[in-house]
Design a protein around this motif. Structure first.
Motif, PDB file in Angstrom:
ATOM      1  N   SER A  31       0.846  -1.200   0.000  1.00  0.00           N
ATOM      2  CA  SER A  31       0.000   0.000   0.000  1.00  0.00           C
ATOM      3  C   SER A  31       0.879   1.246   0.000  1.00  0.00           C
ATOM      4  O   SER A  31       1.910   1.283   0.681  1.00  0.00           O
ATOM      5  CB  SER A  31      -0.923   0.032   1.221  1.00  0.00           C
ATOM      6  N   LYS A  32       0.441   2.250  -0.740  1.00  0.00           N
ATOM      7  CA  LYS A  32       1.145   3.528  -0.755  1.00  0.00           C
ATOM      8  C   LYS A  32       0.663   4.426   0.374  1.00  0.00           C
ATOM      9  O   LYS A  32       1.381   5.328   0.805  1.00  0.00           O
ATOM     10  CB  LYS A  32       0.931   4.221  -2.101  1.00  0.00           C
ATOM     11  N   ARG A  33      -0.536   4.164   0.855  1.00  0.00           N
ATOM     12  CA  ARG A  33      -1.112   4.933   1.957  1.00  0.00           C
ATOM     13  C   ARG A  33      -1.482   3.971   3.080  1.00  0.00           C
ATOM     14  O   ARG A  33      -2.121   2.951   2.846  1.00  0.00           O
ATOM     15  CB  ARG A  33      -2.345   5.719   1.497  1.00  0.00           C
ATOM     16  N   HIS A  34      -1.099   4.336   4.292  1.00  0.00           N
ATOM     17  CA  HIS A  34      -1.407   3.518   5.466  1.00  0.00           C
ATOM     18  C   HIS A  34      -2.342   4.329   6.363  1.00  0.00           C
ATOM     19  O   HIS A  34      -2.044   5.481   6.697  1.00  0.00           O
ATOM     20  CB  HIS A  34      -0.131   3.156   6.227  1.00  0.00           C
ATOM     21  N   TYR A  35      -3.446   3.731   6.753  1.00  0.00           N
ATOM     22  CA  TYR A  35      -4.406   4.449   7.583  1.00  0.00           C
ATOM     23  C   TYR A  35      -5.134   3.457   8.488  1.00  0.00           C
ATOM     24  O   TYR A  35      -5.151   2.237   8.252  1.00  0.00           O
ATOM     25  CB  TYR A  35      -5.409   5.222   6.724  1.00  0.00           C
ATOM     26  N   GLY A  36      -5.722   3.993   9.523  1.00  0.00           N
ATOM     27  CA  GLY A  36      -6.443   3.141  10.458  1.00  0.00           C
ATOM     28  C   GLY A  36      -7.140   3.975  11.514  1.00  0.00           C
ATOM     29  O   GLY A  36      -7.034   5.205  11.549  1.00  0.00           O
ATOM     30  N   ALA A  37      -7.853   3.296  12.385  1.00  0.00           N
ATOM     31  CA  ALA A  37      -8.571   3.957  13.465  1.00  0.00           C
ATOM     32  C   ALA A  37      -8.831   2.936  14.562  1.00  0.00           C
ATOM     33  O   ALA A  37      -8.849   1.725  14.317  1.00  0.00           O
ATOM     34  CB  ALA A  37      -9.882   4.564  12.972  1.00  0.00           C
ATOM     35  N   SER A  38      -9.031   3.433  15.773  1.00  0.00           N
ATOM     36  CA  SER A  38      -9.353   2.542  16.889  1.00  0.00           C
ATOM     37  C   SER A  38     -10.266   3.264  17.860  1.00  0.00           C
ATOM     38  O   SER A  38     -10.269   4.504  17.943  1.00  0.00           O
ATOM     39  CB  SER A  38      -8.087   2.069  17.610  1.00  0.00           C
ATOM     40  N   LEU A  39     -11.046   2.474  18.591  1.00  0.00           N
ATOM     41  CA  LEU A  39     -11.934   2.991  19.627  1.00  0.00           C
ATOM     42  C   LEU A  39     -11.889   2.044  20.817  1.00  0.00           C
ATOM     43  O   LEU A  39     -12.045   0.829  20.650  1.00  0.00           O
ATOM     44  CB  LEU A  39     -13.366   3.127  19.112  1.00  0.00           C
ATOM     45  N   ASP A  40     -11.648   2.592  22.002  1.00  0.00           N
ATOM     46  CA  ASP A  40     -11.691   1.820  23.242  1.00  0.00           C
ATOM     47  C   ASP A  40     -12.640   2.526  24.207  1.00  0.00           C
ATOM     48  O   ASP A  40     -12.470   3.718  24.482  1.00  0.00           O
ATOM     49  CB  ASP A  40     -10.300   1.719  23.874  1.00  0.00           C
ATOM     50  N   TYR A  41     -13.594   1.765  24.715  1.00  0.00           N
ATOM     51  CA  TYR A  41     -14.572   2.352  25.633  1.00  0.00           C
ATOM     52  C   TYR A  41     -14.882   1.364  26.750  1.00  0.00           C
ATOM     53  O   TYR A  41     -15.123   0.182  26.489  1.00  0.00           O
ATOM     54  CB  TYR A  41     -15.860   2.718  24.894  1.00  0.00           C
ATOM     55  N   GLU A  42     -14.843   1.841  27.970  1.00  0.00           N
ATOM     56  CA  GLU A  42     -15.184   1.032  29.132  1.00  0.00           C
ATOM     57  C   GLU A  42     -16.143   1.816  30.012  1.00  0.00           C
ATOM     58  O   GLU A  42     -15.938   3.007  30.256  1.00  0.00           O
ATOM     59  CB  GLU A  42     -13.939   0.672  29.954  1.00  0.00           C
ATOM     60  N   ARG A  43     -17.180   1.116  30.479  1.00  0.00           N
ATOM     61  CA  ARG A  43     -18.107   1.760  31.409  1.00  0.00           C
ATOM     62  C   ARG A  43     -18.776   0.698  32.271  1.00  0.00           C
ATOM     63  O   ARG A  43     -19.212  -0.337  31.759  1.00  0.00           O
ATOM     64  CB  ARG A  43     -19.162   2.572  30.669  1.00  0.00           C
ATOM     65  N   VAL A  44     -18.831   0.961  33.561  1.00  0.00           N
ATOM     66  CA  VAL A  44     -19.552   0.096  34.488  1.00  0.00           C
ATOM     67  C   VAL A  44     -20.786   0.829  34.971  1.00  0.00           C
ATOM     68  O   VAL A  44     -20.888   2.053  34.873  1.00  0.00           O
ATOM     69  CB  VAL A  44     -18.659  -0.317  35.677  1.00  0.00           C
TER      70      VAL A  44
END
Length: 702
Positions: free
Chosen positions: A266-279
């Motif tokens: 790939s000529k372009r590298h991209y991504g995303a992440s989400l972390d969520y915690e709730r009690v």
């Protein structure tokens, strides 16, 4: 006579300023109109100030102190100054001093200057030397023509600045600004500067934003002169006292020359992440609790992670997992919802990667039926095995165990009788191979007789505990209908949905420990497990025997786990660990081995790891670590670490050889030799540098 002497030697005068009340203690004090002159070991104190000097002139009308000779001023028990002359206006808090030594307790920074002038919240200093080290012979110092310090914002600016190591000038800059506040605040974080033979000069500048106490974000642009440029963004938010949210995304664009030379996918590298915690999302009582945990990941290739800042970089494993879990728990039942999504970074498309969208569970805990000791529970699960290509399946699982237990031999043993009905059903769909699979159903009955004994015996210096267990399991198929992999149909298209028929078995186990009688710390733990399985013709077969022992001695731990296969008459797996901490020396050793034999169902693996660290003075340490694959003769990681941690500065130097995954067309890993350098001038800031000495891959590996 003594009382008369003290009365003439020490005079105590109460002074009332416009802001607060002052007390003055001195050998001599004279008052004329609104002027008080105190001389001889003068001490002035109030709720805010503590001042000492040899002579003090106080103007009651103006609220000013003029101080002479060996003047020390402490304000709010944090800021301390020392000078030969000082003029203090307690009504406006303005202060002039010369020459001046300024010290802030919270940040441990001192500034020696020709003169200082404080008006409002700003202190202006001339011809200054700044450091947090020893003031007689500092390891490092910053010398500036002028300095201004905001005591409210705790921000310090220096102009015409030169950094000195001992007496040697190292770096000049026309301006340097930094915060002395250790709390969260908006500003520039220490940059990362490096060099690589393949990527050229590397520069990354984190920019931190803290607009409110419950959220912040960090923007990290980076440039690699011979490779490309990109930006990563990280966001944190607490929407309630019981929750945290983390978001990240990024993008990196390769230059044409680098993209073509290293044959990247790939000529372009991209991504995303989400972390969520709730009690306590919906639960609001003491008898129930719930919580949600989400960890979502997306990236187009593994380079997205390897280009991240080291503080955020995650492991570059081949398979990336995203999940969302929700649970609701009460004393009587448990509800769960789970989702799993996988990305194989070495595949062009993940259309054939099997996902779990979703998996639902309803479980009721043990409760009595008819008799107090006759217990039953239920567990129901639903899983949607989904992928865009090939065969999908909806799976339903139901387990209903019923058990009865009672004690024997005056509570020395416990007998448990258990019967369980298990049902599995598969509904198949979306098969691109045009195979017509019939929905499968499998129901079986499992009966168990278990005998357990928990024994405890104290001795003079230790306590011995033993748990002995033996159980017999009998399984019987009640229904076997439709296409079930390995039971009624061996077509490999069905292999992602296996069903295994339980076998009759006898399981033997012993778990014993020795504890120190005084503090109850565990000294030795030993576990031994052996199972016997019966085939369809009731022929017994010894399964793998597992033996594990852990010895906790006063300097560390020694542990070993062995797995022995009776049919092959060989040890098929071994795992050993050793740790030692003696005075200033730390050592950790590990070894793992497995053998591929006719009956082991394992592969040939052997590796070891070493970690050693020696602290040869209060501030200096050296360390070494390595991971080596003995089977393939590959050293995946090797590092030599040198650390200095002084009161006012720290230095970390690490030389590392490592093998990292790469998103090249041939998927060959990259071998790198890297030097990491991190210098922290406390509390000014940190300088981080990274130098790639050597890089090898499938095109230039020799």
């Amino acid at each position: 006579m003594l009382k008369k002497f003290l009365a003439t030697a020490i005079l105590v005068v109460s002074l009332h300023a416009e802001i607060e009340k002052f007390q003055v203690i001195a050998n001599n004090a004279n008052t004329k109109n609104n002027i008080v002159i105190a001389e001889g070991d003068v001490v002035v104190f109030s709720p805010t100030y503590f001042i000492t000097a040899q002579k003090v002139i106080y103007d009651k009308e103006k609220g000013t102190f003029e101080l002479f000779d060996n003047v020390v001023i402490v304000k709010d028990n944090n800021i301390q100054t020392k000078s030969e002359y000082a003029f203090l206006n307690v009504n406006t808090d303005d202060l002039y001093q010369n020459p001046n030594m300024f010290y802030e307790e919270e940040s441990s920074i001192w500034i020696s200057s020709k003169e200082s002038d404080k008006k409002n919240n700003t202190v202006n200093l001339e011809e200054s030397i700044l450091s947090s080290c020893d003031c007689i012979d500092p390891d490092w110092s910053i010398r500036s023509s002028t300095v201004d310090y905001d005591t409210e914002d705790k921000w310090l600016n220096t102009y015409n600045t030169t950094l000195y190591i001992k007496d040697f000038p190292i770096l000049y800059t026309p301006y340097l600004g930094f915060s002395t506040d250790k709390s969260r605040r908006t500003g520039l974080l220490p940059p990362v500067i490096g060099y690589s033979q393949s990527e050229g000069v590397f520069y990354s500048q984190p920019i931190y934003f803290a607009p409110a106490p419950n959220y912040d974000f960090e923007l990290i642009p980076q440039v690699r002169t011979d490779r490309g440029y990109g930006t990563y963004l990280y966001y944190r938010y607490a929407d309630s006292p019981n929750s945290t949210l983390k978001l990240s995304t990024g993008f990196f664009k390769e230059k044409n020359g680098y993209y073509e030379e290293y044959d990247l996918r790939s000529k372009r590298h991209y991504g995303a992440s989400l972390d969520y915690e709730r009690v306590n999302l919906f639960s609001n009582s003491k008898d129930s609790k719930d919580g949600i945990f989400a960890s979502l990941r997306y990236l187009n290739d593994v380079e997205y992670r390897s280009l991240e800042d080291d503080r955020f970089e995650e492991s570059t494993e081949r398979q990336i997992e995203s999940k969302i879990n929700y649970i609701y728990d009460t004393p009587n039942y448990f509800l769960g919802s789970y989702m799993r999504y996988y990305i194989d970074t070495q595949k062009e498309s993940n259309g054939d990667t099997l996902q779990e969208l979703p998996k639902l569970q309803a479980h009721s805990y043990n409760r009595p039926i008819f008799l107090d000791k006759l217990l039953y529970s239920t567990d129901l699960k639903y899983t949607n095995h989904y992928r865009r290509k090939e065969l999908n399946a909806n799976q339903y699982e139901l387990n209903i165990p019923i058990s009865y237990s009672f004690s024997l031999f005056d509570d020395y043993a416990k007998l448990v009788l258990k019967h369980e009905i298990s049902a599995n059903k598969f509904q198949y769909s979306n098969d691109n191979s045009n195979k017509d699979f019939e929905d499968g159903t499998y129901i079986e009955s499992n009966s168990t007789i278990a005998l357990h004994s928990d024994l405890v015996k104290p001795y003079e210096d230790f306590i011995h505990t033993v748990n002995l267990s033996v159980d017999y399991n009998h399984s019987e198929s009640l229904e076997k209908d439709g296409d079930l992999y390995s039971l009624t149909n061996n077509n490999t298209i069905l292999s992602p949905f296996p069903i295994e028929k339980s076998s009759d078995s006898i399981n033997l186990g012993i778990n014993q420990s020795f504890y120190d009688k005084e503090d109850l710390t565990q000294i030795v733990n030993h576990k031994l497990k052996q199972s016997i399985l019966y085939d369809d013709f009731d022929n017994p077969k010894l399964q793998n025997m597992e033996n594990q022992i852990i010895y906790n001695y006063f300097l560390g731990t020694i542990s070993n786990k062995l797995v022995y296969n009776h049919q092959d008459d060989k040890l098929i797996e071994s795992s050993s660990n050793f740790s030692l901490t003696y005075e200033n020396f730390d050592l950790k050793l590990g070894h793992y081995m497995s053998k591929e034999t006719e009956n082991s169902e394992k592969e040939n693996l052997e590796s070891y790891n070493i970690y050693a660290k020696y602290k040869f003075s209060d501030d200096y340490s050296i360390g070494y670590s390595t991971n080596y694959n003995l089977e393939d003769k590959i050293r995946s990681k090797q590092a030599l670490i040198f650390n200095i941690d002084d009161k006012c500065w720290s230095l970390d130097i690490k030389y590392e050889k490592e093998i990292t995954p790469a998103s090249t067309v041939d998927l060959e890993p990259i071998k790198q030799d890297i030097i990491y350098l991190q210098l922290f001038l406390k509390p000014i800031g940190m300088f981080r540098q990274k130098y790639e000495i050597q890089r090898k891959d499938s095109r230039n590996d020799s």
